[in-house]
Design an enzyme around this catalytic site. Structure first.
Site, PDB file in Angstrom:
ATOM      1  N   TRP A  52       0.870  -1.152   0.001  1.00 33.40           N
ATOM      2  CA  TRP A  52      -0.040   0.133   0.063  1.00 33.40           C
ATOM      3  C   TRP A  52       0.915   1.248   0.096  1.00 33.40           C
ATOM      4  O   TRP A  52       0.561   2.304  -0.635  1.00 33.40           O
ATOM      5  CB  TRP A  52      -0.791  -0.190   1.236  1.00 33.40           C
ATOM      6  CG  TRP A  52      -2.112   0.896   0.928  1.00 33.40           C
ATOM      7  CD1 TRP A  52      -2.552   1.911   2.201  1.00 33.40           C
ATOM      8  CD2 TRP A  52      -2.853   1.718  -0.023  1.00 33.40           C
ATOM      9  NE1 TRP A  52      -3.672   2.402   1.832  1.00 33.40           N
ATOM     10  CE2 TRP A  52      -3.697   2.269   0.514  1.00 33.40           C
ATOM     11  CE3 TRP A  52      -2.860   1.167  -1.280  1.00 33.40           C
ATOM     12  CZ2 TRP A  52      -4.418   2.939  -0.464  1.00 33.40           C
ATOM     13  CZ3 TRP A  52      -3.553   1.755  -2.175  1.00 33.40           C
ATOM     14  CH2 TRP A  52      -4.689   2.806  -1.817  1.00 33.40           C
ATOM     15  N   ARG A 107      12.198   0.223   6.742  1.00 30.11           N
ATOM     16  CA  ARG A 107      12.794  -0.380   7.932  1.00 30.11           C
ATOM     17  C   ARG A 107      14.156  -1.077   7.603  1.00 30.11           C
ATOM     18  O   ARG A 107      14.789  -0.915   8.270  1.00 30.11           O
ATOM     19  CB  ARG A 107      11.681  -1.382   8.605  1.00 30.11           C
ATOM     20  CG  ARG A 107      12.315  -2.038   9.837  1.00 30.11           C
ATOM     21  CD  ARG A 107      11.367  -2.883  10.509  1.00 30.11           C
ATOM     22  NE  ARG A 107      10.694  -3.846   9.692  1.00 30.11           N
ATOM     23  CZ  ARG A 107      11.140  -5.221   9.579  1.00 30.11           C
ATOM     24  NH1 ARG A 107      12.135  -5.580  10.104  1.00 30.11           N
ATOM     25  NH2 ARG A 107      10.440  -6.052   8.796  1.00 30.11           N
ATOM     26  N   PHE A 143       2.436  -2.518  14.563  1.00 36.04           N
ATOM     27  CA  PHE A 143       3.839  -2.005  14.677  1.00 36.04           C
ATOM     28  C   PHE A 143       3.903  -0.731  14.675  1.00 36.04           C
ATOM     29  O   PHE A 143       5.110  -0.108  14.808  1.00 36.04           O
ATOM     30  CB  PHE A 143       4.619  -2.540  13.440  1.00 36.04           C
ATOM     31  CG  PHE A 143       4.239  -4.157  13.052  1.00 36.04           C
ATOM     32  CD1 PHE A 143       3.971  -4.960  14.322  1.00 36.04           C
ATOM     33  CD2 PHE A 143       4.078  -4.579  12.040  1.00 36.04           C
ATOM     34  CE1 PHE A 143       3.899  -6.351  13.836  1.00 36.04           C
ATOM     35  CE2 PHE A 143       4.026  -5.982  11.564  1.00 36.04           C
ATOM     36  CZ  PHE A 143       3.991  -6.858  12.538  1.00 36.04           C
ATOM     37  N   LYS A 165     -14.231  -3.380   8.124  1.00 33.69           N
ATOM     38  CA  LYS A 165     -14.281  -4.229   6.663  1.00 33.69           C
ATOM     39  C   LYS A 165     -13.265  -5.272   6.597  1.00 33.69           C
ATOM     40  O   LYS A 165     -13.716  -6.236   5.864  1.00 33.69           O
ATOM     41  CB  LYS A 165     -14.417  -3.261   5.602  1.00 33.69           C
ATOM     42  CG  LYS A 165     -13.308  -2.267   5.468  1.00 33.69           C
ATOM     43  CD  LYS A 165     -12.208  -2.762   4.573  1.00 33.69           C
ATOM     44  CE  LYS A 165     -10.955  -1.746   4.339  1.00 33.69           C
ATOM     45  NZ  LYS A 165     -10.231  -2.470   3.353  1.00 33.69           N
ATOM     46  N   SER A 193      -7.506  -9.196  -1.586  1.00 31.69           N
ATOM     47  CA  SER A 193      -7.632  -9.075  -0.142  1.00 31.69           C
ATOM     48  C   SER A 193      -6.902  -9.931   0.750  1.00 31.69           C
ATOM     49  O   SER A 193      -7.180 -11.278   0.720  1.00 31.69           O
ATOM     50  CB  SER A 193      -9.052  -9.159   0.012  1.00 31.69           C
ATOM     51  OG  SER A 193      -9.489  -8.927   1.559  1.00 31.69           O
ATOM     52  N   ASN A 205      -6.801 -10.172   3.945  1.00 24.33           N
ATOM     53  CA  ASN A 205      -7.774 -10.340   4.970  1.00 24.33           C
ATOM     54  C   ASN A 205      -8.451 -11.468   4.547  1.00 24.33           C
ATOM     55  O   ASN A 205      -8.827 -12.483   5.225  1.00 24.33           O
ATOM     56  CB  ASN A 205      -8.548  -9.090   5.587  1.00 24.33           C
ATOM     57  CG  ASN A 205      -7.676  -8.266   6.487  1.00 24.33           C
ATOM     58  OD1 ASN A 205      -7.534  -8.521   7.507  1.00 24.33           O
ATOM     59  ND2 ASN A 205      -7.445  -7.119   5.638  1.00 24.33           N
ATOM     60  N   GLU A 261      -4.757  -7.138   8.785  1.00 26.01           N
ATOM     61  CA  GLU A 261      -5.158  -6.283   9.977  1.00 26.01           C
ATOM     62  C   GLU A 261      -6.168  -6.543  10.608  1.00 26.01           C
ATOM     63  O   GLU A 261      -6.447  -6.266  11.753  1.00 26.01           O
ATOM     64  CB  GLU A 261      -5.470  -4.634   9.271  1.00 26.01           C
ATOM     65  CG  GLU A 261      -4.262  -4.159   8.771  1.00 26.01           C
ATOM     66  CD  GLU A 261      -3.459  -3.322   9.839  1.00 26.01           C
ATOM     67  OE1 GLU A 261      -3.514  -3.722  11.097  1.00 26.01           O
ATOM     68  OE2 GLU A 261      -2.606  -2.395   9.653  1.00 26.01           O
TER      69      GLU A 261
END
Length: 341
Positions: free
Chosen positions: A23, A43, A95, A203, A267, A269, A294
């Site tokens: 993203w 990172r 995080f 969602k 997706s 998720n 998430e």
């Protein structure tokens, strides 16, 4: 004096993007279409070095080229934040506290902060914008969130996409939306910061539920009924937690974002939930995925928040029981069937 003003208007907007995932990469690609300079914090130093050499992310959206004249990668966050007007947060919610632990209020002073995170800060059960306001003193008028319906993978392919930018400040939302509008993306501004942010969190949980049922062998008919009921759950929850009379949950920033996450092959998720439905343990599913779902963290936060409000949310309850109470997906979804209509 007029000439000086015109020159200033043409200077690129300075933006910091924090996070190295798909993203974050997609947002950078979108912003690069306009008059901006982007400081990108990642990172891993190896990723920074790779991007400087090859101009694309080695781990996510690897085929999406990055404009080296507009994008510069950083390993030290302080360097990335120096002199910017906007800070875009694209780190997984779980995080965020660790990623920002060395920052203080000075780093956020007079900057607009944009959350591209669709999750909650675990343990504290706070929306990301609430946490940023609490920890760093950023006023609400300098906060906004990015909502869909939009998947990073389709942005990389330059498929026509849409974004919703929400902030209590009309100027903040509209200014940031103007930085995103380009030939393959349209962004529009609304004022319902918390409604959009809560909907974006929930969602992901619903998409996880859709994945679980798909993994169990349920079909499109069942999923359509579940998503319809999910929209009602979201409506009841928002009315209890953050009521807003002018909120239109049928608009793309709410319903559209729910639909694309619940149904899309992209997706994460839904993918995570599908693995759970097929018999994976939470740990094994997390290890196999290369991205953070998430919804796994968010369902615990929403469940605990709802203990105060008592809103009827059977889908949220079912997902929570499966992931945190070790309930069998077959029996839990069997119970859920009786609630849906």
């Amino acid at each position: 004096m007029t000439d000086i003003i015109e020159i200033k208007k043409k200077l690129p907007t300075q933006i910091a993007v924090l996070g190295g995932g798909s993203w974050a990469t997609a947002i950078i690609k979108i912003l690069s279409e306009n008059n901006v300079k982007i400081k990108w914090w990642l990172r891993r130093k190896t990723d920074v070095d790779f991007i400087k050499k090859y101009n694309h992310n080695p781990s996510y959206l690897t085929d999406a080229p990055l404009n080296p004249r507009k994008v510069k990668a950083y390993h030290k966050m302080n360097d990335a934040l120096n002199g910017v007007e906007y800070i875009i947060l694209a780190v997984p919610a779980a995080f965020v506290p660790d990623a920002l632990k060395n920052l203080n209020r000075r780093h956020f002073q007079d900057k607009r902060v944009v959350s591209a995170i669709k999750g909650m800060i675990p343990n504290e059960n706070l929306l990301v914008t609430d946490w940023i306001e609490k920890e760093f003193g950023v006023p609400q008028t300098n906060l906004c969130v990015i909502a869909g319906p939009c998947h990073a993978e389709e942005v990389a392919l330059e498929k026509q996409s849409y974004l919703t930018i929400a902030s209590p400040s009309k100027a903040c939302a509209e200014d940031f939306a103007s930085l995103l509008n380009c030939r393959y993306l349209q962004a529009h501004a609304i004022l319902d910061l918390y409604g959009v942010e809560y909907c974006a969190v929930i969602k992901n949980i619903i998409a996880l539920a859709c994945g679980i049922t798909h993994g169990l062998g349920y079909g499109d008919n069942f999923q359509a009924v579940m998503v319809s009921n999910a929209m009602q759950e979201i409506h009841r929850f928002l009315d209890a937690v953050y009521p807003e009379t002018k909120r239109d949950l049928h608009s793309s920033g709410y319903l559209g974002d729910l639909l694309v996450t619940a149904y899309s092959q992209f997706s994460r998720n839904r993918t995570f939930g599908n693995m759970i439905g097929r018999g994976y343990s939470v740990k094994s599913a997390q290890m196999e995925m290369n991205m953070v779902a998430e919804g796994y963290y968010a369902v615990k936060s929403i469940h605990q928040i709802n203990e105060r409000y008592g809103v009827e949310m059977p889908i949220i309850k079912a997902v929570y029981n499966i992931l945190y109470e070790k309930a069998a997906p077959t029996s839990e979804i069997g119970i859920l069937k009786d609630y849906l209509k």
